[in-house]
Design a protein around this motif. Structure first.
Motif, PDB file in Angstrom:
ATOM      1  N   GLU A  59       0.819  -1.219   0.000  1.00 57.03           N
ATOM      2  CA  GLU A  59       0.000   0.000   0.000  1.00 57.03           C
ATOM      3  C   GLU A  59       0.852   1.267   0.000  1.00 57.03           C
ATOM      4  N   ARG A  60       2.050   1.179   0.591  1.00 64.13           N
ATOM      5  CA  ARG A  60       2.883   2.371   0.734  1.00 64.13           C
ATOM      6  C   ARG A  60       3.949   2.488  -0.356  1.00 64.13           C
ATOM      7  N   TYR A  61       4.473   1.349  -0.796  1.00 65.48           N
ATOM      8  CA  TYR A  61       5.615   1.373  -1.707  1.00 65.48           C
ATOM      9  C   TYR A  61       5.390   0.383  -2.842  1.00 65.48           C
ATOM     10  N   SER A  62       6.395   0.254  -3.710  1.00 63.67           N
ATOM     11  CA  SER A  62       6.273  -0.651  -4.844  1.00 63.67           C
ATOM     12  C   SER A  62       6.552  -2.085  -4.422  1.00 63.67           C
ATOM     13  N   ARG A  63       6.044  -3.014  -5.209  1.00 66.66           N
ATOM     14  CA  ARG A  63       6.252  -4.440  -4.967  1.00 66.66           C
ATOM     15  C   ARG A  63       7.605  -4.861  -5.550  1.00 66.66           C
ATOM     16  N   PRO A  64       8.495  -5.456  -4.740  1.00 67.26           N
ATOM     17  CA  PRO A  64       9.786  -5.903  -5.272  1.00 67.26           C
ATOM     18  C   PRO A  64       9.665  -7.278  -5.912  1.00 67.26           C
ATOM     19  N   ASP A  65       9.729  -7.325  -7.235  1.00 66.21           N
ATOM     20  CA  ASP A  65       9.552  -8.590  -7.944  1.00 66.21           C
ATOM     21  C   ASP A  65      10.853  -9.336  -8.189  1.00 66.21           C
ATOM     22  N   ASN A  66      11.971  -8.730  -7.828  1.00 66.58           N
ATOM     23  CA  ASN A  66      13.255  -9.413  -7.987  1.00 66.58           C
ATOM     24  C   ASN A  66      14.257  -8.804  -7.018  1.00 66.58           C
ATOM     25  N   HIS A  67      15.471  -9.302  -7.049  1.00 68.09           N
ATOM     26  CA  HIS A  67      16.482  -8.874  -6.092  1.00 68.09           C
ATOM     27  C   HIS A  67      16.926  -7.436  -6.340  1.00 68.09           C
ATOM     28  N   ALA A  68      16.999  -7.033  -7.596  1.00 68.45           N
ATOM     29  CA  ALA A  68      17.385  -5.659  -7.901  1.00 68.45           C
ATOM     30  C   ALA A  68      16.354  -4.668  -7.364  1.00 68.45           C
ATOM     31  N   GLU A  69      15.077  -4.989  -7.533  1.00 62.99           N
ATOM     32  CA  GLU A  69      14.023  -4.099  -7.031  1.00 62.99           C
ATOM     33  C   GLU A  69      13.988  -4.089  -5.509  1.00 62.99           C
ATOM     34  N   LEU A  70      14.285  -5.220  -4.885  1.00 65.79           N
ATOM     35  CA  LEU A  70      14.363  -5.244  -3.423  1.00 65.79           C
ATOM     36  C   LEU A  70      15.510  -4.367  -2.940  1.00 65.79           C
ATOM     37  N   LEU A  71      16.666  -4.471  -3.591  1.00 62.46           N
ATOM     38  CA  LEU A  71      17.809  -3.649  -3.217  1.00 62.46           C
ATOM     39  C   LEU A  71      17.481  -2.164  -3.360  1.00 62.46           C
ATOM     40  N   ALA A  72      16.851  -1.802  -4.467  1.00 59.69           N
ATOM     41  CA  ALA A  72      16.490  -0.396  -4.675  1.00 59.69           C
ATOM     42  C   ALA A  72      15.505   0.087  -3.617  1.00 59.69           C
ATOM     43  N   LEU A  73      14.534  -0.758  -3.264  1.00 62.02           N
ATOM     44  CA  LEU A  73      13.539  -0.378  -2.258  1.00 62.02           C
ATOM     45  C   LEU A  73      14.195  -0.165  -0.897  1.00 62.02           C
ATOM     46  N   LEU A  74      15.083  -1.058  -0.517  1.00 63.21           N
ATOM     47  CA  LEU A  74      15.765  -0.921   0.768  1.00 63.21           C
ATOM     48  C   LEU A  74      16.591   0.353   0.833  1.00 63.21           C
TER      49      LEU A  74
ATOM     50  N   ALA B  85      22.887 -18.441   1.606  1.00 65.22           N
ATOM     51  CA  ALA B  85      23.871 -17.360   1.503  1.00 65.22           C
ATOM     52  C   ALA B  85      25.014 -17.744   0.575  1.00 65.22           C
ATOM     53  N   ILE B  86      25.541 -18.942   0.736  1.00 62.27           N
ATOM     54  CA  ILE B  86      26.682 -19.325  -0.095  1.00 62.27           C
ATOM     55  C   ILE B  86      26.259 -19.518  -1.552  1.00 62.27           C
ATOM     56  N   GLU B  87      25.043 -20.014  -1.784  1.00 66.74           N
ATOM     57  CA  GLU B  87      24.567 -20.174  -3.158  1.00 66.74           C
ATOM     58  C   GLU B  87      24.336 -18.815  -3.812  1.00 66.74           C
ATOM     59  N   GLU B  88      23.757 -17.868  -3.077  1.00 65.24           N
ATOM     60  CA  GLU B  88      23.513 -16.544  -3.656  1.00 65.24           C
ATOM     61  C   GLU B  88      24.814 -15.808  -3.934  1.00 65.24           C
ATOM     62  N   SER B  89      25.802 -15.990  -3.065  1.00 65.40           N
ATOM     63  CA  SER B  89      27.076 -15.323  -3.294  1.00 65.40           C
ATOM     64  C   SER B  89      27.734 -15.822  -4.570  1.00 65.40           C
ATOM     65  N   ARG B  90      27.422 -17.052  -4.982  1.00 68.01           N
ATOM     66  CA  ARG B  90      27.935 -17.593  -6.244  1.00 68.01           C
ATOM     67  C   ARG B  90      27.112 -17.102  -7.432  1.00 68.01           C
ATOM     68  N   LEU B  91      25.814 -16.929  -7.209  1.00 74.18           N
ATOM     69  CA  LEU B  91      24.892 -16.605  -8.300  1.00 74.18           C
ATOM     70  C   LEU B  91      24.935 -15.140  -8.712  1.00 74.18           C
ATOM     71  N   SER B  92      25.013 -14.252  -7.731  1.00 76.94           N
ATOM     72  CA  SER B  92      24.792 -12.839  -8.021  1.00 76.94           C
ATOM     73  C   SER B  92      25.951 -11.966  -7.547  1.00 76.94           C
ATOM     74  N   PRO B  93      26.523 -11.155  -8.452  1.00 82.69           N
ATOM     75  CA  PRO B  93      27.586 -10.223  -8.044  1.00 82.69           C
ATOM     76  C   PRO B  93      27.060  -9.108  -7.150  1.00 82.69           C
ATOM     77  N   ARG B  94      25.729  -8.918  -7.114  1.00 75.47           N
ATOM     78  CA  ARG B  94      25.135  -7.871  -6.277  1.00 75.47           C
ATOM     79  C   ARG B  94      24.691  -8.407  -4.911  1.00 75.47           C
ATOM     80  N   TYR B  95      24.991  -9.658  -4.639  1.00 71.84           N
ATOM     81  CA  TYR B  95      24.526 -10.241  -3.372  1.00 71.84           C
ATOM     82  C   TYR B  95      25.045  -9.465  -2.164  1.00 71.84           C
ATOM     83  N   TRP B  96      26.334  -9.102  -2.186  1.00 74.39           N
ATOM     84  CA  TRP B  96      26.888  -8.424  -1.018  1.00 74.39           C
ATOM     85  C   TRP B  96      26.331  -7.013  -0.864  1.00 74.39           C
ATOM     86  N   ASP B  97      25.942  -6.366  -1.970  1.00 72.01           N
ATOM     87  CA  ASP B  97      25.242  -5.081  -1.866  1.00 72.01           C
ATOM     88  C   ASP B  97      23.913  -5.266  -1.141  1.00 72.01           C
ATOM     89  N   LEU B  98      23.223  -6.378  -1.439  1.00 71.32           N
ATOM     90  CA  LEU B  98      21.948  -6.650  -0.794  1.00 71.32           C
ATOM     91  C   LEU B  98      22.138  -6.924   0.693  1.00 71.32           C
TER      92      LEU B  98
END
Length: 361
Positions: free
Chosen positions: A140-155, A181-194
């Motif tokens: 109701e207040r903000y946008s829906r985060p449909d992926n990790h990039a949108e979640l990072l931007a929202l935060l 955590a270990i799987e995401e760190s392998r998958l996404s270069p933006r994981y540590w930003d998140l």
């Protein structure tokens, strides 16, 4: 009843949570099947009830334990269980790789998809995406985060209003949380930003999906990150204030792994049940009566891996059953990852707490 022993009786079926073995020598009971599993009772009940319809004289003893205690208890007594079930994939693989599992030589086992088994000894029988859950207050207040990039931007954009409103796993306390955590760190270069962004909003850290869902339902949290989708799906369906999100960039998928110990006290019954779990009948029960996700290649309707792939396609990232899982358990790598996680999250060891009871999922 012994203190700490919770038993649900269903005909000849005993569901026992975090219990010691009952008095007497169960190894002498030829009509007994003993299952040690890290899978909550509501999800096992339909499978066990249907299995007993096929084997009405069989006494089924199901003991529900947390993932890491399940692993440690098995090593301490590898001759107590007929079947071992857990979502802690690295720990299950280690046991099989170290020679604790015996092969299942049935047509179902031979025909089981190669990606869902290791040799003929370790079998995946569920397909469970890792998801986000959000509260209606966020939508109701903000946008829906449909992926990790949108979640990072929202935060980052809503840091102040979201402070204290987010929850995720503590990888120091939860085997599941560490695996993700270990799987995401392998998958996404933006994981540590998140991870850094999660720390910036003072994200609460939990040991179980159930703990996170309770906080979301109470409105304490507006975002839950990396919840077990099989548990979240039913909870969200019963709570109109919550919504489950399958990230459309990448979605980790874990599988429950089952094996028969080489020292199983009732090997014939162990073979019957493990074969049932990967049979078309058993998988149909998983698809129709649980939210665990069936794998059987002949099943393609709702509640199946095929349906997940149809709707979410290439975004799904199932963990591979193979030697790569052992790297997750390497102590030096584990300490390195957790040290970086704490550094990025900016939360010191004094914030850690004792693990709470639950499934560690």
């Amino acid at each position: 009843m012994r203190r700490g022993l919770a038993i649900l009786m269903l005909g000849g079926l005993s569901l026992i949570a975090d219990a010691d073995p009952p008095p007497g020598d169960t190894h002498q009971q030829a009509s007994t099947l003993i299952i040690h599993g890290a899978l909550d009772k509501p999800y096992m009940r339909p499978l066990l009830a249907d299995f007993r319809q096929q084997h009405p004289t069989l006494e089924v003893d199901y003991r529900n334990r947390d993932t890491l205690p399940l692993y440690r208890d098995f090593l301490a007594a590898p001759d107590e269980a007929d079947v071992v079930i857990s979502s802690a994939m690295p720990w299950q693989y280690r046991l099989a790789n170290d020679g604790y599992a015996q092969p299942l030589k049935t047509p179902s086992a031979q025909q089981w998809p190669a990606w869902a088994r290791w040799r003929q000894e370790l079998f995946a029988f569920t397909f469970e995406p890792i998801v986000m859950v959000v509260h209606r207050e966020l939508l109701e207040r903000y946008s829906r985060p449909d992926n990790h990039a949108e979640l990072l931007a929202l935060l980052r954009q809503q840091r102040e209003p979201l402070t204290g409103r987010v929850v995720t796993y503590d990888p120091r306390l939860s085997g599941a949380g560490y695996t993700y955590a270990i799987e995401e760190s392998r998958l996404s270069p933006r994981y540590w930003d998140l991870v850094a962004a999660l720390g910036d909003v003072e994200t609460s850290l939990a040991a179980t999906t159930g703990e996170m869902l309770d906080g979301l339902a109470e409105g304490r949290y507006w975002i839950g990150y990396n919840l077990l989708g099989s548990y979240a799906r039913q909870f969200v369906a019963a709570n109109p204030d919550l919504e489950m999100i399958i990230p459309d960039d990448y979605t980790l998928v874990i599988q429950r792994l089952a094996f028969m110990p080489r020292q199983a006290p009732h090997p014939d019954n162990a073979r019957r049940f493990l074969d049932y779990l990967i049979s078309r009948r058993g998988q149909a029960v998983i698809a129709g009566e649980t939210s665990l996700g069936a794998i059987h290649p002949d099943l393609s309707g709702p509640g199946t891996a095929a349906a997940w792939r149809t709707t979410h396609g290439d975004a799904l990232r199932p963990l591979t059953i193979g030697p790569g899982l052992l790297a997750t358990l390497d102590e030096l790598k584990r300490q390195a990852l957790l040290s970086r996680w704490q550094r990025e999250f900016k939360r010191d060891d004094s914030q850690s707490r004792e693990a709470v009871s639950g499934s560690n999922e």
